[in-house]
Design a protein around this motif. Structure first.
Motif, short mmCIF file in Angstrom:
data_model
loop_
_atom_site.label_atom_id
_atom_site.label_comp_id
_atom_site.label_asym_id
_atom_site.label_seq_id
_atom_site.Cartn_x
_atom_site.Cartn_y
_atom_site.Cartn_z
N ALA A 11 2.25 1.84 -3.41
CA ALA A 11 1.20 2.26 -4.35
C ALA A 11 0.83 3.73 -4.15
CB ALA A 11 -0.03 1.38 -4.16
N LEU A 12 1.01 4.25 -2.94
CA LEU A 12 0.68 5.64 -2.64
C LEU A 12 1.86 6.58 -2.86
CD1 LEU A 12 -1.44 5.14 0.62
CD2 LEU A 12 -2.27 5.56 -1.70
N LEU A 23 0.84 -1.20 0.00
CA LEU A 23 0.00 0.00 0.00
C LEU A 23 0.87 1.25 0.00
CD1 LEU A 23 -2.72 1.46 0.23
CD2 LEU A 23 -2.53 1.21 2.73
N ALA A 24 1.92 1.26 0.82
CA ALA A 24 2.81 2.42 0.86
C ALA A 24 3.40 2.70 -0.51
CB ALA A 24 3.92 2.19 1.88
N GLN A 56 -2.63 10.13 3.16
CA GLN A 56 -2.04 8.90 2.62
C GLN A 56 -1.10 8.27 3.64
OE1 GLN A 56 -4.02 8.50 0.35
NE2 GLN A 56 -3.18 8.98 -1.68
N TYR A 57 -0.35 9.12 4.33
CA TYR A 57 0.51 8.61 5.40
C TYR A 57 -0.34 7.95 6.49
CZ TYR A 57 5.12 10.30 4.04
OH TYR A 57 6.33 10.46 3.39
N VAL A 99 3.61 13.31 -0.09
CA VAL A 99 2.25 12.94 -0.52
C VAL A 99 1.28 13.51 0.51
CG1 VAL A 99 3.05 10.81 -1.64
CG2 VAL A 99 2.26 10.75 0.73
N ARG A 141 -3.17 6.47 6.18
CA ARG A 141 -3.65 5.17 5.68
C ARG A 141 -2.59 4.09 5.89
NH1 ARG A 141 -5.69 5.33 -0.33
NH2 ARG A 141 -5.94 3.11 0.18
N VAL A 142 -1.33 4.42 5.62
CA VAL A 142 -0.25 3.45 5.81
C VAL A 142 -0.02 3.18 7.29
CG1 VAL A 142 2.19 2.96 5.42
CG2 VAL A 142 0.83 4.07 3.62
#
Length: 201
Positions: free
Chosen positions: A72-73, A69-70, A95-96, A91, A98-99
């Motif tokens: 991909a972001l 996931l990281a 997004q951070y 980013v 989410r990871v």
């Protein structure tokens, strides 16, 4: 009179983050930051880095997370000995988050200590301001493991006992080799030992 207000870059702030996380021995890894945790920065919606590490670590402590996931972001990942996760890349801050919400904790020792470990999470915004370290206490709930037979190296345990019908001397008690031990992982005393017939033939 001219009044000038100097602006200051505000740091990211965690909200509704847990102060304690409990891991159950031999269980599934537990999430550090759940879905109720938020990450806010009033003047910098973009982050540039984050670090998750142990401030106090017991033997067997380890982090895992979703590195796919990281990537991909657009977030680069470095992991140091399962004890530190370093994330970099400019980013959006969400997004951070989410990871970070995929980071999980476990202790892989057969008998983990009940001492408290401490994890630290820090996020840095794109202007270089770092959040106050988010400190999370990591507790382990021990489970009482069952005693087991320790057969030793090269030692076999008989799986059958000969019985001759209607013979008073037809039961042969087979003693276990002296190297066979009954072991309790926690070191508790053995209260009772029962031998029973498991099936009929």
């Amino acid at each position: 009179i001219e009044v000038r207000v100097a602006t200051r870059n505000d740091q990211p702030v965690f909200q509704n983050a847990p102060a304690n996380v409990t891991y159950v021995e031999d269980g599934e890894p537990v999430q550090l930051l759940d879905s109720s945790t938020s990450l806010l920065d009033v003047d910098s919606p973009v982050a540039s880095a984050a670090n998750i590490t142990f401030l106090r670590r017991r033997e067997g402590d380890a982090f895992t997370f979703n590195s796919s996931l990281a990537n991909a972001l657009g977030i680069s990942v470095k992991v140091f000995d399962t004890s530190t996760i370093a994330l970099t890349g400019e980013v959006p801050m969400m997004q951070y988050l989410r990871v970070l919400q995929t980071v999980r904790y476990a202790n892989n020792r057969p008998e983990p200590s009940i001492e408290i470990s401490v994890a630290s999470v820090v996020v840095v915004d794109s202007a270089g301001a770092a959040s106050e370290p988010l400190l999370i206490r990591l507790q382990t709930l021990q489970v009482n493991d069952r005693p087991r037979l320790d057969l030793g190296v090269g030692v076999g345990v008989p799986d059958s006992i000969l019985f001759t019908e209607d013979s008073p001397t037809g039961i042969h008690i087979v003693s276990l080799p002296h190297r066979v031990k009954i072991v309790d992982p926690e070191g508790d005393g053995i209260k009772e030992c029962t031998v029973r017939k498991s099936r009929r033939s």
